[in-house]
Design an enzyme around this catalytic site. Sequence first.
Site, PDB file in Angstrom:
ATOM      1  N   GLN A 218      44.798  49.355  31.961  1.00  0.00           N
ATOM      2  CA  GLN A 218      45.677  48.234  32.278  1.00  0.00           C
ATOM      3  C   GLN A 218      46.849  48.219  31.302  1.00  0.00           C
ATOM      4  O   GLN A 218      46.676  48.279  30.089  1.00  0.00           O
ATOM      5  CB  GLN A 218      44.887  46.929  32.184  1.00  0.00           C
ATOM      6  CG  GLN A 218      45.285  45.904  33.210  1.00  0.00           C
ATOM      7  CD  GLN A 218      46.458  45.038  32.750  1.00  0.00           C
ATOM      8  OE1 GLN A 218      47.026  45.252  31.695  1.00  0.00           O
ATOM      9  NE2 GLN A 218      46.804  44.053  33.555  1.00  0.00           N
ATOM     10  N   HIS A 251      42.248  48.509  35.019  1.00  0.00           N
ATOM     11  CA  HIS A 251      42.992  47.787  36.049  1.00  0.00           C
ATOM     12  C   HIS A 251      42.408  48.114  37.412  1.00  0.00           C
ATOM     13  O   HIS A 251      42.294  49.293  37.783  1.00  0.00           O
ATOM     14  CB  HIS A 251      44.462  48.209  35.985  1.00  0.00           C
ATOM     15  CG  HIS A 251      45.391  47.267  36.667  1.00  0.00           C
ATOM     16  ND1 HIS A 251      46.758  47.432  36.636  1.00  0.00           N
ATOM     17  CD2 HIS A 251      45.165  46.145  37.398  1.00  0.00           C
ATOM     18  CE1 HIS A 251      47.336  46.456  37.323  1.00  0.00           C
ATOM     19  NE2 HIS A 251      46.391  45.666  37.798  1.00  0.00           N
ATOM     20  N   TRP A 285      38.208  37.426  36.607  1.00  0.00           N
ATOM     21  CA  TRP A 285      39.196  38.244  37.307  1.00  0.00           C
ATOM     22  C   TRP A 285      38.591  38.925  38.531  1.00  0.00           C
ATOM     23  O   TRP A 285      38.986  40.018  38.908  1.00  0.00           O
ATOM     24  CB  TRP A 285      39.853  39.255  36.361  1.00  0.00           C
ATOM     25  CG  TRP A 285      40.735  38.580  35.353  1.00  0.00           C
ATOM     26  CD1 TRP A 285      40.547  38.492  34.009  1.00  0.00           C
ATOM     27  CD2 TRP A 285      41.940  37.857  35.631  1.00  0.00           C
ATOM     28  NE1 TRP A 285      41.550  37.765  33.419  1.00  0.00           N
ATOM     29  CE2 TRP A 285      42.423  37.363  34.392  1.00  0.00           C
ATOM     30  CE3 TRP A 285      42.654  37.569  36.796  1.00  0.00           C
ATOM     31  CZ2 TRP A 285      43.593  36.598  34.294  1.00  0.00           C
ATOM     32  CZ3 TRP A 285      43.819  36.808  36.691  1.00  0.00           C
ATOM     33  CH2 TRP A 285      44.273  36.341  35.454  1.00  0.00           C
ATOM     34  N   GLU A 288      38.017  42.786  39.631  1.00  0.00           N
ATOM     35  CA  GLU A 288      38.393  43.552  38.434  1.00  0.00           C
ATOM     36  C   GLU A 288      37.389  43.352  37.306  1.00  0.00           C
ATOM     37  O   GLU A 288      37.093  44.288  36.544  1.00  0.00           O
ATOM     38  CB  GLU A 288      39.793  43.151  37.961  1.00  0.00           C
ATOM     39  CG  GLU A 288      40.302  43.987  36.797  1.00  0.00           C
ATOM     40  CD  GLU A 288      41.771  43.773  36.531  1.00  0.00           C
ATOM     41  OE1 GLU A 288      42.584  44.523  37.109  1.00  0.00           O
ATOM     42  OE2 GLU A 288      42.115  42.844  35.766  1.00  0.00           O
ATOM     43  N   TRP A 327      54.337  48.385  39.081  1.00  0.00           N
ATOM     44  CA  TRP A 327      54.047  47.114  39.741  1.00  0.00           C
ATOM     45  C   TRP A 327      55.324  46.599  40.419  1.00  0.00           C
ATOM     46  O   TRP A 327      56.408  46.673  39.856  1.00  0.00           O
ATOM     47  CB  TRP A 327      53.600  46.070  38.732  1.00  0.00           C
ATOM     48  CG  TRP A 327      52.411  46.392  37.890  1.00  0.00           C
ATOM     49  CD1 TRP A 327      51.830  47.606  37.706  1.00  0.00           C
ATOM     50  CD2 TRP A 327      51.677  45.471  37.092  1.00  0.00           C
ATOM     51  NE1 TRP A 327      50.775  47.511  36.840  1.00  0.00           N
ATOM     52  CE2 TRP A 327      50.654  46.203  36.442  1.00  0.00           C
ATOM     53  CE3 TRP A 327      51.768  44.108  36.857  1.00  0.00           C
ATOM     54  CZ2 TRP A 327      49.740  45.599  35.575  1.00  0.00           C
ATOM     55  CZ3 TRP A 327      50.862  43.512  35.998  1.00  0.00           C
ATOM     56  CH2 TRP A 327      49.851  44.251  35.370  1.00  0.00           C
ATOM     57  N   ARG A 336      50.179  34.597  47.901  1.00  0.00           N
ATOM     58  CA  ARG A 336      48.795  34.174  47.752  1.00  0.00           C
ATOM     59  C   ARG A 336      48.633  32.748  48.258  1.00  0.00           C
ATOM     60  O   ARG A 336      48.723  31.779  47.512  1.00  0.00           O
ATOM     61  CB  ARG A 336      48.356  34.243  46.295  1.00  0.00           C
ATOM     62  CG  ARG A 336      48.087  35.651  45.814  1.00  0.00           C
ATOM     63  CD  ARG A 336      47.522  35.637  44.415  1.00  0.00           C
ATOM     64  NE  ARG A 336      47.127  36.966  43.989  1.00  0.00           N
ATOM     65  CZ  ARG A 336      46.624  37.255  42.786  1.00  0.00           C
ATOM     66  NH1 ARG A 336      46.460  36.268  41.905  1.00  0.00           N
ATOM     67  NH2 ARG A 336      46.290  38.479  42.479  1.00  0.00           N
TER      68      ARG A 336
END
Length: 339
Positions: A218, A251, A285, A288, A327, A336
Site C-alpha cells: 500500500q 493493498h 477496512w 482489505e 489511483w 459510494r
Amino acid sequence: MEIKMHPRGMAFLIFCLGSGFVSVVYLNRGDWTFLWMYREKSQEIPISKNQTEHWLTNWFNCSARPEVSTLTDWSAPIVWDSTFKRSVLEDYYSKRKVTVGLTVFAIGKYLDKYLKTFLISADNFFMVGHKVIFYVMVDDLSKMPLIELGPLRTFKVFQVNKESRWQDISMMRMKTIGDLIESHIKYEVDFMFCMDVDQVFQSDYGLETLDESVAQLQAWFYKADKEKFTYERDPQSTAYIPSMQGDYYYHAAVFGGTPLRVFNLTRECYEGIIKDKERNTEAIWHDESHLNKYYFINKPTKLLSPEYCWDYKIGKNSDIKNVKLSWMPKEYGEVRSNS
C-alpha cells in the site's frame, strides 16, 4: 447461446451460467477460435523453491535499488523499476505461451465513471505481447463499453447483483472471484490479477509481476512502522492481527498469483467475512483487512512496490521512478452511495 454482431465488426456471445451469472463474451476480428484455445489451460505452471531461487539469481537484481527494500525476511522479491531483467523473463514465458487473467468489478456509478478508462489503459499496458482475458463484472450489461482490443486480448463480461451497501460490494467480490475461478478461470489462465476499477495503467505492467502469490504494498504505508498499520485490532474479528505483529500493509486494490492461490485467498477472506457477520462485527477496512490477515499467515511469494499502485496525492517521492498503475481521484461522495 446467442451470437450478435456489432457494426464495428465486433461479435459477442450471450449465454447463461450457474450461480446467477449472465456472461457476455466479446470477440474481436480474428479471435473466433478463442473458446477452444483455452480448454487445455487446466494445469498451473509449477513453481518450486529451487526454481524460485534460480529465478531470483537470473531475473532479479536486488542491489539495483539500494535506497529501497527489495527482499522480504522470507526471501520474496519486492519488485521495483530496474530490479528485473525483462529479456530473461520474456524468453522464459514466451516458450510457455502463458495466458494471464485480469478481473475487475464495475458496479453502480463506478461502471460509468471508471471502467472504460481502466480497460483502455489495460489494453495498452497490461502484459503486452501475451494472451490476456479480461473478466469484467458489471451490474448492468447495457453499460458495458465496447472497446476494440489489441491482439491476443479478449473480454469475458459477467452480470452480478448489486449489493445494497458499498461495503458489501467490496467484501462479496471475494466470493464472486472464487466462484469464477472454479467455473472458468482455472481452465483458462496460468496467472491472474484482481484489481479495483478506479485505477489507470500508465506504463508496462509486465511479466516481472507474475508469481505464485503476489501482494501489493500500500503506497501510503510502505515505509511506515508496524504500529501505524491499519490492521483490524478487534479480537472479535477473524481479520484480527495483534499490535506490533505483521510484515507489511497490503493493498486490496491489486492482488494475484496462480488461480489456485488466488482461490485460496478469496475463499479464506470470504469465510472470515461471513464469520464476522455471524458475530455482528465488521473489519475496519472490510475485505482489505481480511486480505492482510491472509497474507500475515500465508506469506506472498512476490511483493509489488508502490510503483505498481501509486497515489499521486502522496506528492513527490524519489523512490518512485516509473509508475505502472495509479489511483484515480477518489470521489467517494459521488460513487459510494448506499441508497
